[in-house]
Design a protein around this motif. Structure first.
Motif, PDB file in Angstrom:
ATOM      1  N   GLU A 102      14.066  -5.192  -2.838  1.00  0.00           N
ATOM      2  CA  GLU A 102      13.274  -5.352  -1.289  1.00  0.00           C
ATOM      3  C   GLU A 102      12.677  -4.037  -0.910  1.00  0.00           C
ATOM      4  N   ARG A 103      13.333  -2.828  -1.188  1.00  0.00           N
ATOM      5  CA  ARG A 103      12.457  -1.756  -1.098  1.00  0.00           C
ATOM      6  C   ARG A 103      11.139  -1.488  -1.558  1.00  0.00           C
ATOM      7  N   MET A 104      11.184  -1.955  -2.657  1.00  0.00           N
ATOM      8  CA  MET A 104       9.987  -1.952  -3.527  1.00  0.00           C
ATOM      9  C   MET A 104       8.945  -2.999  -2.986  1.00  0.00           C
ATOM     10  N   GLU A 105       9.327  -4.018  -2.664  1.00  0.00           N
ATOM     11  CA  GLU A 105       8.602  -5.083  -1.788  1.00  0.00           C
ATOM     12  C   GLU A 105       7.854  -4.519  -0.713  1.00  0.00           C
ATOM     13  N   ARG A 106       8.699  -3.956   0.186  1.00  0.00           N
ATOM     14  CA  ARG A 106       8.014  -3.303   1.446  1.00  0.00           C
ATOM     15  C   ARG A 106       7.116  -2.119   0.977  1.00  0.00           C
ATOM     16  N   LEU A 107       7.196  -1.337  -0.159  1.00  0.00           N
ATOM     17  CA  LEU A 107       6.401  -0.206  -0.241  1.00  0.00           C
ATOM     18  C   LEU A 107       4.870  -0.966  -0.763  1.00  0.00           C
ATOM     19  N   VAL A 108       5.127  -2.083  -1.720  1.00  0.00           N
ATOM     20  CA  VAL A 108       3.952  -2.528  -2.186  1.00  0.00           C
ATOM     21  C   VAL A 108       3.211  -3.320  -0.866  1.00  0.00           C
ATOM     22  N   ARG A 109       3.990  -4.001  -0.160  1.00  0.00           N
ATOM     23  CA  ARG A 109       3.205  -4.715   1.039  1.00  0.00           C
ATOM     24  C   ARG A 109       2.420  -3.385   1.873  1.00  0.00           C
TER      25      ARG A 109
END
Length: 315
Positions: A285-292
């Motif tokens: 989830e945190r990674m998704e946020r960073l990528v977005r």
């Protein structure tokens, strides 16, 4: 797209696709000039430049550039042939050299041809298209002779003649041969294809796989070096790298490659972050946020070749 990085390359790419689709092209001669930048004949080059430029000061400057030599193994070496590679003037001088040594020669030869002949060149990267195979083969032979006169030669293994164009797939199928061959030009692999809606012939293009893998490896190395940088700092850097990549490669039909590129960059970033903080595992989830937040999403940024070609070259 105008005149951003790679604009002239994209004009050459457009011209190639439009040429193959609108002219009668059945054969492609993919030229590879062996060690081009190392083999330019200085005197010949200066003669070509003189046909364009009368100003003796500029000619003196060009002679100086050519004599400037190259850095080799940390030492300085004067050059008798070749242009200082990596210098910003090299592609420009290459253009002048090949304009006289190749383009004008092909144009003169084309007047005698029975079928269509196209030539698209950017610096020393050149592709010829032909309607007739025999004309392609004889031009190739004559071209070897022509280039030899100006100190250049075609790379025998890398210069290839292949069946390519609207009939290539059906002709090869009829003869029981495989799909038409592909060729690379300015960062893209060119393939024979059909449009989804009408099924008419089109040139399909995707980023050269080998080049893309090399670029991803380079990003991976740099991420390792930046392992302990602040996340926003790395995010900003990745954003500009990925955007720069998309600015050149986001052509219609190349979406799959761009998605794969973006996914790989995100994956490498996650690996780096996980390495950095063994204790706090980075969750998806945190990674998704960073990528977005930091990594640009895939959008096709270039028009179809014929659209831009017709805008730049109105009938």
């Amino acid at each position: 797209m105008g005149s951003g990085p790679g604009a002239d390359q994209h004009q050459a790419l457009d011209a190639l696709t439009v040429g193959i689709e609108r002219k009668k092209v059945n054969w492609i001669l993919d030229l590879d000039i062996r060690g081009f930048f190392d083999n330019i004949n200085h005197e010949q080059l200066v003669q070509y430049v003189e046909q364009r430029i009368a100003d003796p000061r500029i000619l003196r400057l060009i002679r100086k550039w050519l004599k400037a030599g190259v850095m080799e193994d940390g030492g300085w070496k004067a050059t008798e042939v070749g242009t200082p590679q990596g210098s910003s003037i090299s592609p420009l001088l290459a253009n002048v050299y090949l304009h006289y040594a190749l383009d004008l020669w092909v144009v003169a030869r084309r007047r005698r041809a029975r079928g269509d002949v196209i030539l698209v060149r950017y610096a020393d990267d050149a592709v010829l298209g032909f309607e007739n195979r025999d004309e392609a083969e004889s031009l190739r032979r004559e071209l070897q002779e022509q280039l030899r006169k100006v100190g250049l030669e075609l790379h025998p293994e890398k210069t290839r003649l292949m069946e390519f164009g609207r009939f290539a797939a059906s002709n090869r199928k009829r003869r029981g041969e495989g799909k038409p061959e592909t060729f690379d030009f300015l960062g893209f692999t060119h393939m024979c294809g059909r449009t989804r809606t009408t099924g008419r012939f089109t040139v399909r293009r995707k980023t050269i796989g080998k080049r893309m893998r090399a670029k991803l490896q380079e990003i991976r190395q740099k991420l390792r070096q930046r392992m302990h940088d602040a996340v926003p700092e790395t995010g900003k850097w990745l954003r500009s790298v990925v955007q720069g990549y998309f600015n050149y490669h986001a052509v219609p039909g190349n979406g799959k490659r761009l998605l794969a590129f973006r996914d790989a960059v995100s994956r490498y970033w996650r690996q780096t972050l996980r390495r950095r903080s063994q204790r706090s595992r980075i969750d998806w989830e945190r990674m998704e946020r960073l990528v977005r937040r930091w990594i640009p999403s895939v959008r096709i940024l270039h028009p179809y070749p014929s659209v831009r070609f017709d805008a730049i070259h109105p009938r």
